[in-house]
Design an enzyme around this catalytic site. Structure first.
Site, PDB file in Angstrom:
ATOM      1  N   ASN A 114       0.841  -1.197   0.000  1.00  0.00           N
ATOM      2  CA  ASN A 114       0.000   0.000   0.000  1.00  0.00           C
ATOM      3  C   ASN A 114       0.875   1.246   0.000  1.00  0.00           C
ATOM      4  O   ASN A 114       2.103   1.144  -0.024  1.00  0.00           O
ATOM      5  CB  ASN A 114      -0.954  -0.019   1.205  1.00  0.00           C
ATOM      6  CG  ASN A 114      -0.175  -0.096   2.501  1.00  0.00           C
ATOM      7  OD1 ASN A 114       0.545   0.823   2.860  1.00  0.00           O
ATOM      8  ND2 ASN A 114      -0.282  -1.225   3.200  1.00  0.00           N
TER       9      ASN A 114
ATOM     10  N   PRO B 125      -2.219 -11.910  10.317  1.00  0.00           N
ATOM     11  CA  PRO B 125      -2.590 -11.710  11.732  1.00  0.00           C
ATOM     12  C   PRO B 125      -2.941 -10.252  11.987  1.00  0.00           C
ATOM     13  O   PRO B 125      -2.298  -9.359  11.441  1.00  0.00           O
ATOM     14  CB  PRO B 125      -1.313 -12.091  12.488  1.00  0.00           C
ATOM     15  CG  PRO B 125      -0.217 -12.106  11.496  1.00  0.00           C
ATOM     16  CD  PRO B 125      -0.820 -12.322  10.143  1.00  0.00           C
TER      17      PRO B 125
ATOM     18  N   LYS C 281       9.308 -16.510 -10.948  1.00  0.00           N
ATOM     19  CA  LYS C 281       8.534 -15.373 -11.455  1.00  0.00           C
ATOM     20  C   LYS C 281       7.355 -15.883 -12.293  1.00  0.00           C
ATOM     21  O   LYS C 281       7.535 -16.752 -13.156  1.00  0.00           O
ATOM     22  CB  LYS C 281       9.463 -14.512 -12.309  1.00  0.00           C
ATOM     23  CG  LYS C 281       8.849 -13.200 -12.707  1.00  0.00           C
ATOM     24  CD  LYS C 281       9.810 -12.381 -13.560  1.00  0.00           C
ATOM     25  CE  LYS C 281       9.048 -11.212 -14.160  1.00  0.00           C
ATOM     26  NZ  LYS C 281       9.669 -10.680 -15.354  1.00  0.00           N
TER      27      LYS C 281
END
Ligand code: CTP
Length: 407
Positions: free
Chosen positions: A216, A311, A295
């Site tokens: 992100n 988690p 890959k």
């Protein structure tokens, strides 16, 4: 407390190309919660107008000791000006020219700024800006050493391209460092003494194959600002960082991790010593079930990626927190307060910093804004401020909570 403009910074602006930066500096100081009273030397007014600084600070700028009025009024204005100087909490000279640094060192008082310096009893900070040769000149070095020996803070200039075209030392320090130095000079510095602050920062990366990953846009800046601020205020700090391109803040222990699972292991490993846990990391919620050993090739067509939950580190910490203070973050595009309040409860947090995503603040920016939620009491709204200031406010709240518990 910052945010209420309860402290006033007397900002002395001297003549030099960097004087134009005083406008942004005044704005940053106000954003950091300080009232700002500007005083300019005559030379400074050649580079930037008093009007600009008056508009940004909401206060009349002092440009001379005496004003061109009747004798009686002139005397009154001089006394009033000196009173303004005395009433300030910190005196920051930025940019500080070689000439004014020399005058401060000698205690000359031939204009308002230098007279105010002698009348002032609080902390003095100078942020020099000048050409490299002037900066390196033994006279300047000695003058600065003299100011330091009297307790002044010198916010060291950086290295870079200067207005005169040369590259070298002498460029005024970054605004963030100057504001942080002012905050340091004004805050009782050791209010986190005895605490051990564990901070998570940055994104995590969940590998799909040896070259690709899910991640992100977190830059890690908020978490690093928290670690730096906690250390400055006397805490021992452990910083668990995802992959980010940031230098380790001074005095902090840093543990680099890549995946959510590694971050979880590192946090649980360090939890024993922590007294305050701040989870600023943007942890990936899912990871690919399998990481391809080789890959993935385009000729094999679009891959079908199965994901599995990572988690929830914060929830796990919340369950085992004991008397630790646990602070979470919630970055939301919609229903900010409701979503953040749900996280506060579900993850056992004592505080949640809810940040709206989008616009000029939040992910990968220098500023942040949002709402600080507590289990009881009104939420605290924080207007756009630097991440350093946001860190200071979050830690102020954490300390407040600790003190209320102790009482
Ligand atoms: N967090 C965590 N471990 C995770 C996910 C999140 O420790 N696997 C922490 C973050 O560091 C942050 C807080 O939980 O302090 C909220 O993160 P966020 O991603 O907003 O929460 P989620 O529970 O993932 O909520 P949602 O995706 O539904 O918004």
């Amino acid at each position: 407390m910052p945010g209420e403009e309860s402290k006033t910074v007397l900002l002395g602006v001297t003549g030099g190309i960097a004087a134009y930066k005083a406008a942004d500096l005044a704005r940053e100081l106000r954003r950091a919660g300080f009232a700002v009273q500007v005083a300019m030397t005559a030379a400074a007014t050649k580079f930037i107008t008093p009007l600009t600084l008056a508009a940004l600070t909401g206060k009349r700028v002092i440009t001379s000791l005496f004003e061109d009025r009747s004798d009686e009024e002139t005397l009154q204005s001089a006394i009033a000006h000196i009173d303004v100087a005395r009433a300030a909490d910190a005196f920051l000279v930025a940019p500080a020219s070689a000439d004014v640094i020399a005058k401060l060192a000698l205690g000359l008082a031939d204009d308002f700024l230098t007279t105010a310096h002698l009348a002032f009893r609080g902390p003095l900070l100078v942020a020099p800006a000048m050409n490299t040769n002037m900066w390196e000149h033994p006279a300047t070095r000695e003058n600065l050493a003299m100011l330091r020996s009297r307790g002044a803070t010198v916010v060291e200039p950086g290295f870079g391209e200067l207005a005169c075209g040369t590259v070298g030392a002498g460029r005024m320090a970054g605004l963030d460092s100057i504001v942080a130095a002012v905050r340091d000079a004004l805050r009782p510095p050791e209010d986190l003494n005895g605490e051990h602050v564990l901070v998570t920062a940055g994104p995590t990366r969940e590998a799909l194959d040896p070259v690709r990953y899910i991640s992100n846009r977190s830059s890690g800046r908020m978490g690093f600002a928290l670690a730096a601020e906690a250390e400055r205020r006397g805490a021992s700090v452990t910083l668990v960082a995802g992959p980010v391109a940031l230098p380790t803040p001074k005095g902090c222990e840093r543990i680099d991790v890549e995946t959510a699972s590694q971050m979880c292991d590192a946090v649980l490993d360090q939890l024993g010593v922590a007294t305050i846990v701040v989870m600023a990391a943007a942890v990936a919620d899912y990871r690919p079930v399998r990481r391809a050993g080789r890959k993935l090739k385009k000729r094999d067509g679009p891959p079908h990626i199965s994901l599995v939950e990572t988690p929830d580190i914060l929830r796990t910490v919340g369950e085992r927190k004991g008397d630790r203070i646990v602070v979470g973050f919630a970055a939301e595009t919609n229903d900010l307060e409701a979503n953040a309040r749900r996280k506060l409860r579900a993850k056992g947090c004592d505080l949640v910093m809810a940040n709206p995503v989008g616009g000029e603040t939040g992910f990968d920016t220098d500023t942040n804004q949002g709402i600080l939620l507590r289990p009881v009491g009104e939420p605290v709204r924080i207007e756009p401020v630097s991440k350093a200031e946001m860190a200071a406010r979050i830690l102020d709240e954490a300390i407040g909570l600790r003190q209320r518990r102790a009482a």
